[in-house]
Every structure is written in C-alpha cells, then in structure tokens.
Design an enzyme around this catalytic site. Structure first.
Site, PDB file in Angstrom:
ATOM      1  CG  HIS A  48      -9.847   2.753  51.936  1.00 54.48           C
ATOM      2  ND1 HIS A  48      -9.566   1.837  50.957  1.00 54.48           N
ATOM      3  CD2 HIS A  48     -10.393   2.051  52.963  1.00 54.48           C
ATOM      4  CE1 HIS A  48      -9.904   0.631  51.379  1.00 54.48           C
ATOM      5  NE2 HIS A  48     -10.412   0.728  52.578  1.00 54.48           N
ATOM      6  CD  GLU A  70      -8.813   2.723  47.529  1.00 57.10           C
ATOM      7  OE1 GLU A  70      -9.336   2.232  46.508  1.00 57.10           O
ATOM      8  OE2 GLU A  70      -8.997   2.283  48.656  1.00 57.10           O
ATOM      9  CG  ASN A 388      -7.885  43.280  48.208  1.00 62.37           C
ATOM     10  OD1 ASN A 388      -7.869  43.295  46.984  1.00 62.37           O
ATOM     11  ND2 ASN A 388      -8.828  43.850  48.928  1.00 62.37           N
TER      12      ASN A 388
END
Lengths: 666, 120
Positions: A48, A70, A388
């Site tokens: 908003h 929104e 990893n």
C-alpha cells in the site's frame, strides 16, 4: 508553488526496498503454512505504501503494477481469497519485479520489461479483473457534464447539514467562502429549527441555508465543495432557470454509512522499528576518519608526554576516552547480519523447490553486528556456501528416509561473537563429505602427493584449493565456475578465515571467521633498516631465527628454508621494497612465517617491535595501489608504516619462482 | 501560519508533506504512526491533522476516533490520505469523524489547495 517531488525519491526508494523485504519475509512466512493475519497485514501495508508513494512521486508503472498486487492482497487479507502456494509464489515474483523496477528507475539498471509484463498479466488474471486504466490516471471528477448544465446563469442550492456536522470539523462558513470564489453568492439562513437557548448544544448545527450562486459555474465545481459532506447533509442543487425538481442531487436520506466493524489493521504490530535516524555513510566515514586521526594524535602525544610526569594522568585519561570514542564511532558503521541473512529464506525456498528437496532453514544470531563493508563483501561467499549445502549437502527426501533421517533436511545459519571475531556458521544435516572421494580427486588433480599421509582436516581443507570441485556434474545452481577457493580468498581478503568440518552421513559445518571491522587491524610492527612495516597478526604463524644449515636454494622455488618438514620460500623485504637493511645475512635477522591460502612464506626482517592496533589508511585513495602493500598507518611517533598484504606477497614470491624457472630453462 | 500534524508511516510521504507545508509557512510536526501522533496531539494543540489510514501500531481510523474524544480536537479539521482503491475508506474515515480526505497520489499543489480550504 512549484515543488520538485524528486527530492524525496531517495527516501522513497529506501523505504520501498525495506517494504519489499518485509513483503518477501512475510510471504515466506505465509508459505510456511502459518495462518498469520499479522504477516498479511504487514505485506499489505508495505504494498500500500509503495503504491501511494510511487503514484505521488511519478513512478506510474510501479503504481499500476502495485495496484493489482495490492488489490489481491486486500482480498487475501479480508479472507475473500484463499492463500495458495501458487498465489504466494506469484506474489514473490511480483516482489522481485517491483525491486527490479525500482532499481531501474533509481539507478538506470536494465529492466526485463518482458518478464514484468508477464507477471503483471498473471497478477491481473489471478485478480480476475482487467482494469485497463491505471489507478493514477482515473480523475475524480466526472467530466461527463451535459452541455445543458455547462451553460447556465447559476445555481440554487438548498443546504441542510445534519446536526453533527461541526463535529467533523466541517464548517458551513468555509463552504460558503469556497462557493463565493466560484461566483456571486447570496446566502439566506433558515433558523426554524434553532431550539430554545437553554436547550442549545453549541457543538451542534441547527441552521440550514438557501444559497444562490450566480455566474457560469460548473456543476462539478459545486459538487467538489460539498464532496466531503455529501453524506452528512440534505443537499439540493438546481439550475436557476429550471424547475426545482429536474436536476437534483439524490443525496440526503442515506445518512452516514455504517463503519465496517472490523478495523483492518491491528495495533501493536510486530514491526520493531528502532528509534533511529538515517545518516549518509560518507558522514559516518568522515567521523571515523577524524577519530582515526585523533587516535594517532593521542598516541603521538603520549609518546612525547612520557618525558613529562605531570601530564601522565591527563594523557592516560585522554587515551581511555579516545579508545572509547573510537569504539562507539565504529559501532555506527555496524549493521546486524540480518541484512544478509534476510535474503536466505527466499533463496532456500526457491532452490529447494527447484531441486525437489524439502529443506528447512533455521537462523539464529541475526542481531549480531558487523561492519557494513564486511557485510556487503561476505554476502556472495555466504550465498555460495548455502547453495553448496542445498545442492550437495542435503539429500533428496527418499534418500534421507532410506538413511533413517527425517525427509526434511535442515540448514542452520548462525552468527555469534568469539574472541574479537564474528563467527558465521553454515551447518547442514545432509550427507556430509566423502573424504576418500576428496583425496582421490586431489591426487588425480595433482594437488597432493599420493604417498603423503594427511589428517582428516587436511583432506577436507583440500576443497579450498584452487581447481578443486567435487560435484559429479556441473549443476545449474552450484558449480558456476566459482569454487570454494574463491570463497576462501574473498573471506581472507576481509581479514577472516574459513574452515570446514564434516562427518559422513551426518552433515557438514562450515565456519567463517570475520573481523568486526575493516578500519582497525591488530598488527605486529617489524623493522627493516629504518623503515617500519605492519604484519597483520592473524596471518603470522611464528617468528624464528634460523641457522645456516636450514637454508636451501631449491630450483624453481628460489631461496627456501626448512621449517620442520616443510620447505618455505624466503622473501627478503628489503629487496622487495628496495630499502637499506641492517642485516643481509639471513642468520642475523629474523624470519616471520606468515600464511595465507594454505601457503606459507618467511619474511626476512631486521627485528620485531611491538604489537598494536593500527588504524588502516587506504594507500589507493591517497597514493596508488602498490603490490605487496594493503595500506598504511601512522605510528605513535608520527611516522608512516606500510601494512603488508600477505596474500599479495605470496603471489609475488610465486612469480619470482616462475621467473627463476624461466631463467634456468633458458 | 498554522500548526499542522502530519501522520504517515512512509518517511518519503512525510517528507513531501512537511516540505510542502513548511514552504507555505506552516509549522509542521511529523508522526510515523497513530500512537506517536496521538501522543504529540495530546501534548500540543494543532490547527489541522493530516493522517494516512493504513499504519502500524495505531491506524488512522482509530487515531481520528481518539482525537475526536479529546476536548481539544472536537472540531479540529482532520484530513485523511486515502487511495481511490479504498472508496469505503473515505467513508470509514468520515464515520470516525474526519473532516474530509485527500486522494493519493496527490501533488504538492493539491495538498496546499485542500489544506487552505479547511484552515481559517
């Protein structure tokens, strides 16, 4: 008054990026399955704010994108829309798009317009409405006035406000003033409803008015005047010429609409906003710099002051205060590691989906503070380590079950203080590292001789050697040509170190050690002739005086000496820096053995002086980059000492060997 | 010159509002949420309050209700900052006691024009 709103853009960008981070972590929370109205509220509020700001500051593309986002979030917040995994994923993608759009408008970065249009389209499809017009463009006043009402000589207005009107802060007098500005206004007051003086409430309005507004006035202009109170009054607006009932405002009767009962935002939100001010990093750095100068001045004073006993107490106090000041100022540059950690939930979410693995990330110590520069530079190595773990550490769910482990693997990320350093640990409960595979690979690559017996830690350490990779095939995620050697080098360039421990079948732990700050260094002062040099304490293995029989000249390695069972190359600092030493006979001076990247060299110096904390001054900004030197500092007596760049010196020594080799083969 | 309390959780909006109003000679106090605003309102007297609605800690609607309950702010103009998307928010603000609203996004001139209307 013309105000250039672009001056507020920087703040808008900063708060929007923060807002996007909040959205991201909130969405990941939702993804975790927890029904959390607080999260969805935070996400909505952030979206908003971005929408409101982007419209105000002229970023219309961002505004129209956020508008759809929104609206979706609003429906999720009100429970009108189910929160699904697909929904969350799309919203996460939208967050990425917004971040990209804001970055593009901030710094002119490349924008993947195709992707943004794609996500925008999918958002609209999900929302189920195609709102063609951007929310910014829709004007409030309808311009659909008929030609008839356009041309007239004025309006009759019957205005009867409800009794409570004054309590809303709306004063009829103000509206009359505004109407008076539109045309010629005649006001007639009706006092019929005014009660007896004794019953009168001064906060209530008992009057009504008949207004006559003459002149060529648009109906919409009058509507504008009354727009705030159209629900709080009986209002009849008719053109002067026509009959009273032809055109009228169907206002009245409805009265004030009942307020929706559930307030949308909860109080006591989880946003723990620390009381803080924003200060440019350049300001902080200039203060740090000045304090550095102050520390130098103070240490010069105390060197000079030693001869004056009367000054001692004051100087001691000055030293204490300066040190404290320096510590406090350094803290200004410190940020919590959460700045790096916050991106990992998203990373783990995305990658585990891609790999089809179930992985949970557990973080702790996010509030541990680190220097801003260290934080920035450690981010990439940490991303690599986590990737990893996800890629090679954690097994597929079925493999885990077969091994008697829970199907969901866990990666822990932990930060804590330890002896003047910050430790960041990346730990997983995956399959661990097969040492025999590592050793075989290292032998195959010629990194180590098959006949040499290595301890477990030494074998694991081979992973950090340049040119080593255990991945069976190069995957999309890890193995981007960046190996663990780069990770180690990057961390070492920050003055830190990295170690690995692993137990087959149980998982691996990688420990990253980092200095608290890059501005100060614990150094050993060494002397060569009349010059002083600083050797970073972390890189010193030992210092030794050697006997002639330990010395060797090895082909291809240059001058070396035997330290226990290792041949270590010798670097004569006076040769490299072209200074006049007291000793050229290596048995007269001292060898400081230093280590970096698992390689050791011996630095030949005249003498060791003291150990002290030094303030690092950049040589590059003040002079130029010099090989083998990482910076400079000013000592207590006011003289300048160069700080040695150990990895750089080691590279130099290798180059020297290569030229030797060339000479020999010629 | 009037004293104005500007309430918004977005720092850039606050800056813009404050800069605009100060430029017009007003005295501006800023607050980042309803709670902070209420505290500041209680310890002073403002001629006008301009507040965002969706804010952490205390939202604008609650703030308006709290302000209207104070003797000092019974008839003080209070404007809400709302977006078109939330048409019902305008009325929710009105029902809580707001004087009127300013629609986001707005430019500095709109802000000044609207404010000059409600200030005597």
């Amino acid at each position: 008054m013309a105000i250039d709103v672009s001056q507020f853009l920087q703040t808008f960008y900063e708060e929007s990026f923060e807002g996007l981070d909040i959205m991201e972590s909130g969405l990941l929370n939702l993804d975790g399955g927890s029904e959390n109205s607080e999260s969805i509220n935070d996400i909505f509020r952030a979206a908003h704010s971005i929408k409101g700001g982007s419209g105000t500051f002229g970023l219309n593309a961002v505004a129209s994108f956020t508008h759809v986002l929104e609206s979706l979030l609003d429906e999720m917040r009100d429970g009108r829309r189910q929160i699904t995994k697909e929904g969350v994923n799309l919203l996460l993608e939208s967050v990425d798009c917004l971040r990209e759009m804001l970055k593009a408008s901030q710094g002119g970065d490349e924008l993947d317009a195709q992707r943004i249009a794609d996500v925008h389209g999918r958002l609209e499809a999900m929302w189920g409405k195609k709102e063609a017009a951007s929310p910014v463009a829709t004007a409030s006043g309808a311009d659909n006035e008929s030609a008839a009402s356009e041309a007239n000589s004025g309006w009759d207005i019957k205005f009867s406000p409800f009794a409570y009107i004054l309590k809303t802060g709306n004063e009829p007098a103000r509206m009359f003033r505004e109407l008076g500005e539109l045309g010629e206004l005649t006001v007639t007051v009706n006092t019929d409803k005014v009660p007896d003086f004794s019953e009168m409430d001064p906060d209530e309005c008992f009057l009504s008015w008949d207004l006559k507004l003459e002149g060529n006035v648009k109906r919409s202009a009058i509507d504008d005047v009354f727009s705030w109170i159209e629900e709080d009054c009986d209002l009849k607006i008719t053109p002067i010429a026509s009959k009273p009932d032809t055109a009228s405002q169907p206002a009245a009767a409805s009265g004030p609409t009942a307020a929706p009962t559930s307030a949308s935002a909860r109080s006591g939100g989880a946003t723990a906003e620390a009381a803080s001010i924003r200060v440019g990093i350049d300001k902080v750095d200039s203060v740090i710099n000045l304090v550095g100068e102050l520390v130098i001045t103070q240490s010069m004073l105390s060197t000079t002051g030693e001869a004056y006993p009367a000054l001692q107490a004051g100087l001691a106090q000055l030293e204490r205060n300066t040190r404290e000041l320096q510590e406090q100022v350094m803290r200004m540059r410190m940020l919590p590691v959460s700045f790096v950690f916050n991106r990992f939930p998203r990373l783990v979410h995305d990658i585990s989906q891609k790999l089809g693995k179930q992985i949970e990330l557990k973080m702790s110590g996010e509030q541990t503070e680190l220097d801003k520069t260290v934080i920035e530079k450690v981010t990439d190595p940490l991303v690599h380590l986590i990737r990893n773990s996800l890629d090679h550490g954690i097994e597929m769910p079925e493999d885990r079950r077969a091994a008697g482990k829970p199907a969901t693997g866990t990666v822990w990320l932990d930060a804590y203080h330890k002896g003047g350093n910050i430790i960041i640990e990346v730990k997983d409960d995956g399959k661990g590292i097969d040492k025999s595979v590592v050793l075989a690979k290292a032998i195959e690559r010629g990194l180590v001789d098959a006949s040499v017996h290595l301890e477990d830690e030494q074998i694991l350490d081979l992973i950090f050697q340049p040119g080593f990779s255990t991945a069976k095939e190069v995957s999309d995620l890890s193995g981007r040509g960046v190996g663990m050697d780069v990770v180690r080098r990057n961390i070492q360039s920050l003055g830190g170190g990295v170690e690995i421990r692993s137990k087959e079948g149980e998982g691996s732990t990688i420990t990253v050690r980092l200095p608290l700050t890059l501005a100060i260094l614990d150094g050993q002062t060494v002397e060569v002739g009349t010059e002083n040099y600083i050797v970073p304490l972390v890189s010193i293995v030992e210092s030794t005086q050697i006997k002639p029989e330990m010395l060797n000249y090895v082909a291809g390695k240059g001058e070396t000496f035997m330290l226990r069972d290792e041949y270590i190359p010798v670097i004569r600092l006076y040769e490299i820096f072209d200074s006049k030493p007291r000793h050229t006979d290596i048995t007269k001076g001292l060898l400081v053995v230093v280590e970096s990247d698992g390689k050791k060299i011996g630095l030949f110096v005249d003498d060791l002086l003291g150990q002290q904390q030094v303030v690092i001054k950049s040589l590059e900004t003040n002079y130029k980059k010099v090989d083998g030197i990482s910076g400079a500092t000013i000592l207590g007596d006011g003289s300048v000492a160069l700080i040695l760049d150990i990895p750089g010196l080691i590279r130099l020594s290798q180059q020297n060997c290569n030229t030797d080799r060339l000479k020999m083969s010629a | 010159m009037s004293s104005i309390l500007a309430v918004d959780d977005s720092a850039s909006m606050r800056q813009m509002i404050a800069h605009t109003l100060k430029g017009a000679g007003h005295d501006v106090t800023e607050a980042g949420d309803g709670e902070e605003a209420l505290g500041k309102a209680k310890s002073g007297k403002f001629d006008l309050v301009v507040t965002d609605i969706n804010m952490p800690k205390m939202d604008g609607i609650t703030l308006i209700k709290e302000l209207r309950a104070l003797a000092n702010y019974k008839g003080t103009p209070i404007l809400t900052l709302t977006t078109e998307a939330s048409a019902d928010k305008k009325q929710e603000g009105k029902a809580a006691g707001a004087t009127g609203w300013i629609v986001k996004p707005f430019d500095p001139d709109t802000l000044l024009n609207t404010i000059s209307k409600v200030l005597k």
